[in-house]
Design a protein around this motif. Structure first.
Motif, PDB file in Angstrom:
ATOM      1  N   PHE A 179       0.832  -1.201   0.000  1.00 12.85           N
ATOM      2  CA  PHE A 179       0.000   0.000   0.000  1.00 12.85           C
ATOM      3  C   PHE A 179       0.866   1.251   0.000  1.00 12.85           C
ATOM      4  O   PHE A 179       1.949   1.275   0.594  1.00 12.85           O
ATOM      5  CB  PHE A 179      -0.916   0.032   1.226  1.00 12.85           C
ATOM      6  N   TYR A 210       5.035  -4.036  -6.417  1.00 11.81           N
ATOM      7  CA  TYR A 210       3.606  -4.322  -6.409  1.00 11.81           C
ATOM      8  C   TYR A 210       2.995  -3.545  -5.250  1.00 11.81           C
ATOM      9  O   TYR A 210       3.306  -3.792  -4.081  1.00 11.81           O
ATOM     10  CB  TYR A 210       3.332  -5.817  -6.228  1.00 11.81           C
ATOM     11  N   THR A 211       2.111  -2.599  -5.567  1.00 14.23           N
ATOM     12  CA  THR A 211       1.498  -1.797  -4.517  1.00 14.23           C
ATOM     13  C   THR A 211       0.157  -1.256  -4.994  1.00 14.23           C
ATOM     14  O   THR A 211      -0.124  -1.219  -6.196  1.00 14.23           O
ATOM     15  CB  THR A 211       2.416  -0.630  -4.105  1.00 14.23           C
ATOM     16  N   LYS A 212      -0.697  -0.859  -4.040  1.00 21.33           N
ATOM     17  CA  LYS A 212      -2.000  -0.277  -4.327  1.00 21.33           C
ATOM     18  C   LYS A 212      -2.108   1.068  -3.617  1.00 21.33           C
ATOM     19  O   LYS A 212      -1.581   1.238  -2.512  1.00 21.33           O
ATOM     20  CB  LYS A 212      -3.129  -1.198  -3.831  1.00 21.33           C
ATOM     21  N   VAL A 231      -4.211   3.670  -1.559  1.00 16.90           N
ATOM     22  CA  VAL A 231      -5.394   3.697  -0.699  1.00 16.90           C
ATOM     23  C   VAL A 231      -5.468   5.025   0.044  1.00 16.90           C
ATOM     24  O   VAL A 231      -4.444   5.628   0.369  1.00 16.90           O
ATOM     25  CB  VAL A 231      -5.378   2.539   0.334  1.00 16.90           C
ATOM     26  N   SER A 281      -0.975 -12.135  -6.097  1.00 17.86           N
ATOM     27  CA  SER A 281      -0.907 -10.678  -6.003  1.00 17.86           C
ATOM     28  C   SER A 281      -2.248 -10.009  -5.704  1.00 17.86           C
ATOM     29  O   SER A 281      -2.302  -9.112  -4.861  1.00 17.86           O
ATOM     30  CB  SER A 281      -0.315 -10.095  -7.294  1.00 17.86           C
TER      31      SER A 281
END
Length: 449
Positions: free
Chosen positions: A55, A66-68, A70, A336
């Motif tokens: 995140f 790999y990240t999101k 938020v 993932s």
């Protein structure tokens, strides 16, 4: 001559944080296979534990992780609960209570966690594993979201090493990569870390970013040195928009070419050498009394998915979405998609997506590649003897290295490969000569320099 080499060898090759590399993982390694691997571990085996926090508050344009993104904490809290369940799943599958000597949090940004989360995680780990007082507990940090209270919470949880992402201190570059992080902000976080006794500090810099010049790198290296980190990683920006679509936001016309990238690396590297740092492998620098320098001198420096490390644990267990683990039998990678990660764990299953079961040939070549990447030298006869194979095994590979030898990048003495100082930035090309999977992975790697 140097400019000619940088142009000639401006090729795409893996970073070799594993062998075989991640593009060659397959779905033959699944949850059932992983369970068997865990159950067969020798209880005397020390473990390294990696935790992926996928995140961030906003997306940096250069990021290859790999990240999101938020804006609410609920997804992070839900994810953390799933990770705690995954810890239980792994601990239940192990044949005994294992010692965990190295703990590492990466991302994304672990700084997205709230201070109390650290006690929650560490309490769970101490409940399920033997975490000795001298365990290395490291956290990657984003100074933009760190606070003094957060640093204190890290210290209270036992964190003793912090790795700070910098990339660049230049205003123009920061705007181009969507990461506004003034020098003063980073320096303040460093002061907090030292105030609370977290004295082992690493810093990450990049070259080859949009608008970057050698003069900028010289200044950025000096600013970094002023904060006296124990280690510095000097990474070349890997522009792979076919893999990371957000990189398309970077105007390719602003990216420096091979010759300029080389000049940037050389300029920054010399600054660190002049300041008393010692070169470590491809792109790291460390002070003489740092554990990484000592590991290099003792011949036990390793390279894993976090890069160069003094961690000697023979097994690394990855927790969290997309996390990669390394067992004696091979590699494992979690799924993932966050939804699939949470659902799989809720069902009581390991969230494994793929992996790679190692054969003896893979282990042989992994040993050669790791020693070249770490030590810049490898006695092939010695490795062949260790693996009980013919000393003629690597004749084709030695022939591949002849052109690099003629260009002064390596010295070939009998069956020993020695990477020269000129060849240090090209060491991935030397390692690639021993990679039998390379051809099938083309198009998925980054530039060699």
């Amino acid at each position: 001559m140097i400019n000619e080499l940088s142009e000639k060898y401006d090729l795409m090759v893996p970073r070799y944080t594993s062998y075989p590399t991640a593009p060659h993982f397959n779905d033959g390694v699944n949850s059932q296979v992983y369970r068997k691997w865990l159950q067969s571990l020798d209880p005397a085996t020390p473990l390294s534990l990696y935790f992926h926090i996928p995140f961030c508050d906003e997306m940096c344009s250069y990021c290859g992780c790999y990240t999101k993104i938020v804006k609410r904490y609920e997804p992070v809290s839900d994810y953390l609960n799933s990770m705690l369940q995954e810890i239980d799943l792994v601990a239940d599958a192990l044949p005994a209570r294992f010692k965990a000597t190295n703990l590492h949090w990466g991302g994304g940004s672990p700084t997205m966690l709230k201070g109390p989360d650290w006690k929650l995680i560490i309490d769970k780990l101490r409940e399920r594993f033997d975490v000795p007082e001298d365990a290395a507990i490291a956290v990657e940090m984003d100074p933009r979201t760190a606070t003094e209270d957060y640093v204190q919470a890290m210290k209270d949880a036992g964190v003793n090493r912090a790795s700070i992402g910098v990339q660049s201190f230049d205003d123009k570059i920061q705007k181009a990569i969507n990461r506004i992080q003034p020098y003063e902000m980073t320096a303040k976080v460093v002061d907090w870390l030292r105030k609370y006794g977290i004295d082992h500090i690493n810093m990450d810099l990049m070259y080859g970013l949009p608008y970057h010049t050698a003069d900028m790198l010289a200044k950025e290296a000096e600013q970094t040195i002023s904060m006296k980190p124990a280690r510095v990683a000097l990474f070349g920006y890997a522009h792979v928009p076919w893999m990371k679509s957000h990189m398309k936001l970077i105007d390719e016309d602003t990216l420096p070419g091979a010759e300029e990238r080389w000049a940037q690396y050389e300029t920054a590297a010399q600054k660190f050498l002049d300041a008393g740092y010692l070169p470590i492998g491809l792109d790291h620098f460390a002070l003489p009394d740092d554990e990484m320098t000592e590991a290099l001198e003792d011949g036990v420096l390793h390279r894993n998915f976090q890069g160069y490390t003094a961690d000697t644990a023979p097994a690394m267990i990855g927790f969290g979405a997309s996390a990669i683990g390394q067992m004696p039998q091979g590699y494992i990678q979690n799924v993932s998609p966050l939804k699939k990660y949470r659902e799989t764990i809720a069902a009581g299953e390991f969230p494994i997506e793929r992996g790679f079961a190692l054969e003896n040939e893979d282990r042989l070549r992994a040993k050669v590649i790791e020693r070249i990447m770490c030590d810049l030298t490898c006695d092939l006869d010695q490795v062949c003897e260790e693996f009980d194979v013919s000393k003629a095994t690597f004749v084709p590979e030695m022939e591949k290295l002849v052109p690099l030898s003629e260009d002064g990048l390596v010295e070939l003495q009998g069956n020993t490969v020695n990477v020269t100082e000129t060849g240090r930035p090209f060491v991935r090309l030397v390692a690639a000569a021993f990679d039998t999977y390379l051809e099938s992975g083309k198009g998925r790697h980054s530039r060699a320099v």
